[in-house]
Scaffold this motif. Structure first.
Motif, short mmCIF file in Angstrom:
data_model
loop_
_atom_site.label_atom_id
_atom_site.label_comp_id
_atom_site.label_asym_id
_atom_site.label_seq_id
_atom_site.Cartn_x
_atom_site.Cartn_y
_atom_site.Cartn_z
N THR A 79 0.91 -1.31 0.01
CA THR A 79 0.04 -0.07 0.03
C THR A 79 0.86 1.24 -0.02
O THR A 79 2.05 1.08 0.11
N ILE A 80 0.24 2.51 -0.16
CA ILE A 80 0.86 3.73 -0.18
C ILE A 80 1.65 3.63 1.48
O ILE A 80 2.81 4.26 1.37
N ALA A 81 0.84 3.51 2.28
CA ALA A 81 1.51 3.42 3.61
C ALA A 81 2.66 2.59 3.67
O ALA A 81 3.72 3.03 4.50
N ASP A 82 2.48 1.51 3.33
CA ASP A 82 3.84 0.76 3.11
C ASP A 82 5.03 1.15 2.43
O ASP A 82 6.19 1.24 2.73
N GLN A 83 4.71 2.07 1.36
CA GLN A 83 5.51 2.75 0.46
C GLN A 83 6.20 3.72 1.30
O GLN A 83 7.59 4.14 1.33
N ARG A 84 5.62 4.87 2.06
CA ARG A 84 6.12 5.53 2.74
C ARG A 84 6.93 5.14 3.98
O ARG A 84 8.04 5.75 4.41
N ALA A 85 6.46 4.06 4.72
CA ALA A 85 7.26 3.56 5.77
C ALA A 85 8.54 3.10 5.09
O ALA A 85 9.52 3.12 6.01
N PHE A 86 8.60 2.52 3.90
CA PHE A 86 9.82 2.09 3.37
C PHE A 86 10.74 3.36 3.39
O PHE A 86 11.98 3.19 3.47
N LEU A 87 10.35 4.41 2.82
CA LEU A 87 11.10 5.48 2.58
C LEU A 87 11.67 6.28 3.85
O LEU A 87 12.91 6.47 4.13
N GLU A 88 10.62 5.83 4.80
CA GLU A 88 10.80 6.72 6.09
C GLU A 88 11.98 5.72 7.05
O GLU A 88 13.11 6.17 7.47
N THR A 89 11.86 4.65 6.93
CA THR A 89 12.68 3.69 8.04
C THR A 89 13.09 2.45 7.27
O THR A 89 14.35 1.80 7.26
N GLY A 90 12.28 1.68 6.36
CA GLY A 90 12.80 0.33 5.72
C GLY A 90 13.94 0.59 5.00
O GLY A 90 14.84 -0.25 5.00
N TYR A 91 14.09 1.75 4.34
CA TYR A 91 15.30 1.85 3.33
C TYR A 91 16.37 1.92 4.11
O TYR A 91 17.50 0.88 3.57
N ARG A 92 16.56 2.72 5.13
CA ARG A 92 17.86 2.60 5.99
C ARG A 92 17.93 1.02 6.43
O ARG A 92 19.43 0.82 6.65
N LEU A 93 17.00 0.49 7.05
CA LEU A 93 17.36 -0.92 7.64
C LEU A 93 17.71 -1.78 6.64
O LEU A 93 18.45 -2.66 6.85
N ALA A 94 17.08 -1.87 5.55
CA ALA A 94 17.62 -2.73 4.30
C ALA A 94 19.09 -2.41 4.04
O ALA A 94 19.92 -3.40 3.76
N GLN A 95 19.50 -1.09 3.72
CA GLN A 95 20.83 -0.75 3.63
C GLN A 95 21.63 -1.13 4.39
O GLN A 95 22.87 -1.53 4.14
#
Length: 239
Positions: A79-95
């Motif tokens: 969902t768009i909420a999932d996408q916003r969560a990825f940009l806010e926190t998930g991206y850095r955790l995956a990185q």
């Protein structure tokens, strides 16, 4: 998200100015990824389309690691909420997950020197920011420390020839890049120069047999590797 929609997003993302995602903190990376469309707006101020384009740019970035790509794809499928969560926190955790894998590979690499392994170990014992800092700057600084030690050993080696010592001295007086270049290519070229001098001396030596002179001449006409073998081993096998 359909394949057609995803492909359209990737096309739009790659058409924008490339983002230096791997070299910036997570929040800055997200802002950089969407700068042309959002003027570096925080994620909660980005439109839904800008959020998707930002994720597509991350997917299109060749520097993105496996974990980042995996989580970015999950976000786009959510969902768009999932996408916003990825940009806010998930991206850095995956990185951070990708960073740990990269550092573990450096530690396992037999070519890694003492300083590199020391700093890599410290980074793995530290925070996500410590690990990112190691990959961005610490690794190269530690590698430079190892390079200087390696060059100092070459200079101290009594077997090192005139050209090798000359170029090693220049490298130590130069930049980190000069030192790396010496170890990667300059050392072998300087060694080749010394080998040619040694082969010419063998040819000029009246005590050298005809067979040894012929072998030295053949080595001079060959590659650097063939010449090195002759100087190190081959000359002693000629009878």
């Amino acid at each position: 998200m359909t394949r057609t929609t995803r492909a359209a997003l990737l096309l739009a993302a790659t058409a924008l100015t490339p983002a230096l995602l791997l070299s910036t903190p997570a929040s800055a990376a997200v802002q950089t990824a969407t700068a042309s469309a959002t003027a570096s707006a925080p994620v909660d101020q980005m439109s839904d389309d800008d959020v998707r384009v930002a994720i597509a740019r991350i997917l299109a970035d060749p520097a993105s690691g496996r974990a980042v790509i995996r989580e970015a794809n999950k976000a786009l499928d959510g969902t768009i909420a999932d996408q916003r969560a990825f940009l806010e926190t998930g991206y850095r955790l995956a990185q951070a997950e990708d960073d740990r894998v990269a550092i573990a590979r450096i530690l396992a690499d037999p070519a890694s020197g003492v300083a590199v392994k020391r700093e890599a170990g410290k980074a793995l014992d530290g925070t996500m920011d410590d690990q990112r800092a190691f990959l961005e700057t610490g690794y190269r600084l530690a590698q430079a420390e190892d390079d200087r030690v390696a060059i100092a050993r070459i200079l101290a080696d009594p077997k090192s020839g005139v050209a090798v010592k000359r170029e090693a001295g220049k490298a130590l007086d130069g930049t980190m890049d000069d030192q790396r270049a010496f170890l990667e290519t300059g050392y072998r070229l300087a060694q080749g120069e010394d080998d040619r001098v040694a082969a010419l001396r063998i040819i000029a030596d009246p005590k050298s047999s005809a067979a040894l002179r012929a072998a030295a001449s053949a080595a001079l006409d060959g590659t650097l590797e063939e010449l090195r073998y002759f100087i190190a081993v081959g000359q002693y096998q000629v009878h």
